[in-house]
Design a protein around this motif. Structure first.
Motif, PDB file in Angstrom:
ATOM      1  N   GLU A  65     136.838  14.594  87.251  1.00 43.33           N
ATOM      2  CA  GLU A  65     136.909  14.989  85.847  1.00 43.33           C
ATOM      3  C   GLU A  65     136.095  16.247  85.582  1.00 43.33           C
ATOM      4  O   GLU A  65     136.520  17.131  84.839  1.00 43.33           O
ATOM      5  N   ILE A  66     134.913  16.345  86.177  1.00 39.96           N
ATOM      6  CA  ILE A  66     134.103  17.555  86.012  1.00 39.96           C
ATOM      7  C   ILE A  66     134.774  18.734  86.694  1.00 39.96           C
ATOM      8  O   ILE A  66     134.798  19.851  86.167  1.00 39.96           O
ATOM      9  N   ALA A  67     135.340  18.507  87.882  1.00 42.73           N
ATOM     10  CA  ALA A  67     136.054  19.579  88.589  1.00 42.73           C
ATOM     11  C   ALA A  67     137.226  20.082  87.759  1.00 42.73           C
ATOM     12  O   ALA A  67     137.465  21.299  87.650  1.00 42.73           O
ATOM     13  N   LYS A  68     137.957  19.162  87.157  1.00 39.24           N
ATOM     14  CA  LYS A  68     139.099  19.540  86.319  1.00 39.24           C
ATOM     15  C   LYS A  68     138.642  20.385  85.138  1.00 39.24           C
ATOM     16  O   LYS A  68     139.279  21.392  84.789  1.00 39.24           O
ATOM     17  N   SER A  69     137.505  20.011  84.531  1.00 37.15           N
ATOM     18  CA  SER A  69     136.968  20.775  83.414  1.00 37.15           C
ATOM     19  C   SER A  69     136.581  22.182  83.865  1.00 37.15           C
ATOM     20  O   SER A  69     136.851  23.174  83.165  1.00 37.15           O
ATOM     21  N   SER A  70     135.955  22.301  85.028  1.00 38.40           N
ATOM     22  CA  SER A  70     135.569  23.611  85.545  1.00 38.40           C
ATOM     23  C   SER A  70     136.794  24.495  85.772  1.00 38.40           C
ATOM     24  O   SER A  70     136.790  25.692  85.453  1.00 38.40           O
ATOM     25  N   VAL A  71     137.855  23.914  86.311  1.00 32.59           N
ATOM     26  CA  VAL A  71     139.064  24.688  86.607  1.00 32.59           C
ATOM     27  C   VAL A  71     139.762  25.131  85.321  1.00 32.59           C
ATOM     28  O   VAL A  71     140.305  26.242  85.249  1.00 32.59           O
ATOM     29  N   LEU A  72     139.752  24.294  84.295  1.00 27.98           N
ATOM     30  CA  LEU A  72     140.353  24.686  83.015  1.00 27.98           C
ATOM     31  C   LEU A  72     139.610  25.882  82.409  1.00 27.98           C
ATOM     32  O   LEU A  72     140.229  26.776  81.820  1.00 27.98           O
ATOM     33  N   LYS A  73     138.294  25.904  82.546  1.00 26.12           N
ATOM     34  CA  LYS A  73     137.523  27.052  82.064  1.00 26.12           C
ATOM     35  C   LYS A  73     137.889  28.305  82.861  1.00 26.12           C
ATOM     36  O   LYS A  73     138.037  29.395  82.300  1.00 26.12           O
ATOM     37  N   MET A  74     138.027  28.151  84.182  1.00 29.92           N
ATOM     38  CA  MET A  74     138.423  29.283  85.012  1.00 29.92           C
ATOM     39  C   MET A  74     139.829  29.758  84.649  1.00 29.92           C
ATOM     40  O   MET A  74     140.104  30.965  84.650  1.00 29.92           O
ATOM     41  N   GLN A  75     140.717  28.826  84.337  1.00 25.69           N
ATOM     42  CA  GLN A  75     142.087  29.194  83.980  1.00 25.69           C
ATOM     43  C   GLN A  75     142.109  30.119  82.769  1.00 25.69           C
ATOM     44  O   GLN A  75     142.904  31.063  82.704  1.00 25.69           O
ATOM     45  N   ALA A  76     141.211  29.873  81.800  1.00 29.85           N
ATOM     46  CA  ALA A  76     141.141  30.747  80.632  1.00 29.85           C
ATOM     47  C   ALA A  76     140.752  32.165  81.038  1.00 29.85           C
ATOM     48  O   ALA A  76     141.287  33.152  80.503  1.00 29.85           O
TER      49      ALA A  76
END
Length: 384
Positions: A285-296
């Motif tokens: 879940e934390i990894a997914k959150s980090s990747v969503l921030k990177m996607q932006a």
């Protein structure tokens, strides 16, 4: 658009091929596993970052040490990055710090050639993860105690309130030229970097390179996206690395493993990150959150995202190994983002046909296939 503080101070960013070649099974990286893409081939990149104004040089990651059989057994061919640097005319005593995106063997490299004046910089939570003092004093540590002998370890705490794109951030040089970003999930203490490649007050907008480390392992984990949909036409020559050619992008959309219709296929990332054991993400879940921030950040035309294992970088960006004097700061003017952005399509399978042969099969030592299984039995590694 992600808001990034203004600054006219920049760093030069140079791409290094660490000459590490890896092949891994797909199920630990992505979901679902698709026929024809059951393995992932990884190159392994490091980055030399130069702040000319301050006379400072740092490395972001180091790849794998060439004598990988001397790694800590829990981690357990190529050149050391130290060799690449010296071959390119950079003296090791010029490197002020080696910034580890995280503590895995294919990023920590070999610190032994660097002088004691070269520090190691790590992310918040590194010490708390039980890695120190390192192997063999700590038999379960994936890092070597010798890496830290007679040199300073700097752990970035991210406690000064600065955030960029939702990431807790640290202004590394204190001049806005390089930010370290807290991007956990893959493992404790994982960090990324945001390097300013052109100034804020120039003729054009400021540009940046985002160095993602292993925030995720495949660009298809966050591409395509709503603001960067899969195009109807791809740049000529973009997919020349495929052994199974694509006749038109429509075949990509119809093979999308996580989309149910063509509209979703244009804007939905190709893969999800593997969420269940076995997975390379300690906290999904934390990894997914980090990747969503990177996607932006990835959707911003002024930011070039570079993952540590993205093969298209080797085909697209200037390479220190070949041209030590070149850097990648003019990536936007040279139109490199489009190619880098869609290069991962060289690796996805279409109609079950593999796009690539495995980069490497088996373990190699001194240029020959090596019975690593037999060697591993001699290490007396305790069971997990």
């Amino acid at each position: 658009m992600v808001v990034i503080p203004d600054s006219d101070h920049t760093v030069r960013v140079k791409l290094l091929d660490t000459t590490t070649y890896l092949t891994g099974i797909a199920n630990v990286f992505v979901d679902p596993v698709v026929a024809g893409h059951e393995t992932f081939s990884f190159y392994d990149f490091a980055f030399l970052i130069e702040n000319e104004r301050l006379g400072k040089k740092v490395m972001f990651d180091l790849g794998t040490r060439k004598d990988y059989w001397n790694l800590s057994p829990p981690s357990n061919g190529s050149l050391d990055v130290a060799d690449v640097l010296t071959d390119g005319g950079v003296q090791l005593n010029e490197i002020d710090s080696c910034i580890w995106s995280h503590y895995h063997y294919d990023h920590c490299g070999n610190m032994a050639p660097f002088p004691p004046s070269t520090t190691i910089t790590v992310g918040a939570g590194f010490a708390a993860a039980g890695l120190l003092p390192g192997y063999p004093e700590n038999p379960e540590s994936p890092v070597l105690a010798t890496d830290f002998e007679n040199r300073s370890l700097v752990e970035i705490k991210f406690d000064d309130g600065l955030t960029i794109g939702g990431f807790p951030a640290h202004d590394y040089f204190g001049d806005g030229s390089l930010y370290l970003l807290d991007s956990p999930g893959h493992c404790p203490g994982h960090i990324s970097a945001l390097a300013r490649t052109t100034p804020s007050s120039g003729e054009r907008e400021a540009t940046f390179v985002f160095l993602g480390g292993d925030i995720c392992h495949f660009a298809g984990d966050f591409r395509p996206s709503p603001d960067k949909p899969l195009p109807d036409h791809l740049q000529e020559g973009l997919l020349r690395r495929r052994k199974a050619p694509i006749k038109c992008p429509c075949s990509l959309r119809s093979n999308h493993p996580n989309a149910t219709n063509e509209a979703d296929a244009r804007t939905t990332p190709w893969y999800k990150m593997a969420s269940e054991y076995p997975t390379v993400y300690k906290d999904y879940e934390i990894a997914k959150s980090s990747v969503l921030k990177m996607q932006a950040l990835d959707q911003d035309d002024n930011v070039l995202v570079c993952l540590a294992h993205d093969a298209i970088l080797l085909d697209t960006l200037p390479l220190f190994n070949k041209s030590p004097g070149e850097n990648m700061n003019d990536w936007k003017i040279r139109g490199m983002k489009e190619k880098c952005h869609w290069g991962w399509l060289n690796d996805v399978s279409i109609d079950g046909k593999p796009a690539q042969d495995p980069l490497v099969e088996g373990f190699w030592r001194d240029g020959k296939l090596w019975d690593y299984g037999a060697f591993k039995k001699t290490l007396n590694i305790p069971p997990l």
